[in-house]
Design an enzyme around this catalytic site. Structure first.
Site, PDB file in Angstrom:
ATOM      1  N   ASP A   1      21.997  44.594   3.288  1.00  0.00           N
ATOM      2  CA  ASP A   1      21.319  43.655   4.164  1.00  0.00           C
ATOM      3  C   ASP A   1      19.864  44.135   4.273  1.00  0.00           C
ATOM      4  O   ASP A   1      19.577  45.323   4.075  1.00  0.00           O
ATOM      5  CB  ASP A   1      21.996  43.651   5.529  1.00  0.00           C
ATOM      6  CG  ASP A   1      21.189  42.927   6.580  1.00  0.00           C
ATOM      7  OD1 ASP A   1      20.944  41.723   6.412  1.00  0.00           O
ATOM      8  OD2 ASP A   1      20.786  43.582   7.556  1.00  0.00           O
TER       9      ASP A   1
ATOM     10  N   TYR B   1      17.096  42.862   6.923  1.00  0.00           N
ATOM     11  CA  TYR B   1      16.466  42.956   8.242  1.00  0.00           C
ATOM     12  C   TYR B   1      17.348  43.690   9.237  1.00  0.00           C
ATOM     13  O   TYR B   1      18.459  43.284   9.543  1.00  0.00           O
ATOM     14  CB  TYR B   1      16.102  41.554   8.738  1.00  0.00           C
ATOM     15  CG  TYR B   1      15.074  40.897   7.850  1.00  0.00           C
ATOM     16  CD1 TYR B   1      13.738  41.284   7.915  1.00  0.00           C
ATOM     17  CD2 TYR B   1      15.438  39.939   6.904  1.00  0.00           C
ATOM     18  CE1 TYR B   1      12.791  40.724   7.077  1.00  0.00           C
ATOM     19  CE2 TYR B   1      14.492  39.363   6.067  1.00  0.00           C
ATOM     20  CZ  TYR B   1      13.163  39.766   6.157  1.00  0.00           C
ATOM     21  OH  TYR B   1      12.222  39.207   5.317  1.00  0.00           O
TER      22      TYR B   1
ATOM     23  N   SER C   1      20.204  38.865   1.686  1.00  0.00           N
ATOM     24  CA  SER C   1      19.570  38.670   2.987  1.00  0.00           C
ATOM     25  C   SER C   1      19.491  37.212   3.389  1.00  0.00           C
ATOM     26  O   SER C   1      19.454  36.305   2.556  1.00  0.00           O
ATOM     27  CB  SER C   1      18.155  39.251   2.937  1.00  0.00           C
ATOM     28  OG  SER C   1      17.434  38.963   4.111  1.00  0.00           O
TER      29      SER C   1
END
Length: 287
Positions: A15, A17, A158
């Site tokens: 991932d 963020y 993402s």
């Protein structure tokens, strides 16, 4: 750290963020604009950003009528948060905060660990296929995180749209470290929608369990585990486990814990392959 799988992963997917990029790196700028309110703004901004992605995907019911790019959602979340906190967000402040979000700082342990994983893959690819080939000390150090077997491919998966991810990866000094930078924009559905996670299996032509998915977000780890990934929760905030009846395959507070987890998987996978080979070897009578 705990592991309940013995696979040597084909890929490690991160991932972005909150996992590689610090979403709260905006606090300093927010504090300058709104003294004493920077942290509150950052926390609510992140909360609404995630809520909006999930609401839009839930409302689509198999379509994409309510999908909007992550950049737009991030801006919407900022505007709502400012209103909720009764902060006057002018155009100059709005632009500054969005510019800060575009170039978020990477967590200090992210780039070194990614280089370690990437260097391991490079060493493996360039090593002669010889039983007598010696292993340089530098190679042993580089592959410490994935000891044994072929080093896994690397990717980002993402919610960020491609333009956001391109800027973020470059500004964080991560260019060239990933085989794929995958955006849910391709399927117009945000995580934890299965279609979003399927981008990872398609990119590496792998089964979900053959991929280690790494996220700092508890909800994301739960969704990825439900999808079938081998999951590692990078619990940077020391948060409690989500009450969803889902346990990640591994947990840790930093990237060094992830490297140790990958080494555990690789070692277990190598042992499993050796055992399988031994069971296929014919034994002579009386041996």
């Amino acid at each position: 750290m705990s592991a309940t799988t013995t696979l040597s992963p084909k890929a490690v997917i991160f991932d972005a963020y909150g996992t590689l990029f610090d979403v709260h790196a905006v606090i300093a700028a927010a504090e300058q604009i709104f003294p004493g309110r920077g942290d509150a703004l950052s926390q609510l901004w992140r909360q609404k950003q995630i809520e909006y992605t999930q609401l839009r995907t839930l409302a689509d019911a198999g379509g994409a009528a309510h999908y909007r790019p992550f950049w737009d959602i991030t801006l919407d979340a900022l505007r709502f948060s400012a209103k909720k906190l009764q902060l006057t967000l002018g155009r100059t402040a709005e632009k500054r905060l969005m510019d800060e979000y575009a170039c978020l700082s990477a967590f200090p342990d992210a780039v070194p660990a990614l280089h370690q994983l990437r260097d391991a893959a490079s060493v493996s690819a360039s090593r002669p296929a010889s039983k007598s080939a010696s292993r340089p000390a530098s190679a042993a150090s580089a592959s410490a995180g994935t000891s044994g077997g072929s080093p896994p491919g690397l990717a980002i998966l993402s919610n960020g749209n491609p333009q956001m991810l391109d800027v973020a990866v470059k500004s964080a000094g991560m260019s060239g470290l990933f085989d794929h930078v995958l955006s849910v924009d391709a399927v117009r559905a945000y995580k934890p929608a299965p279609a979003a996670y399927a981008l990872g299996t398609q990119a590496f032509d792998a089964q979900p369990r053959e991929i280690v998915f790494v996220s700092s977000n508890g909800w994301d780890v739960a969704g990825a585990t439900w999808f079938g990934f081998t999951t590692f929760w990078l619990n940077r905030q020391n948060a409690p486990l989500e009450e969803l009846g889902v346990t990640p395959h591994g947990t840790g507070a930093g990237m060094s814990d992830l490297l140790a987890f990958l080494k555990t998987l690789s070692t277990a996978g190598r042992a499993g392959r050796a055992g399988a080979a031994a069971s296929r070897t014919p034994h002579s009578p009386g041996a």
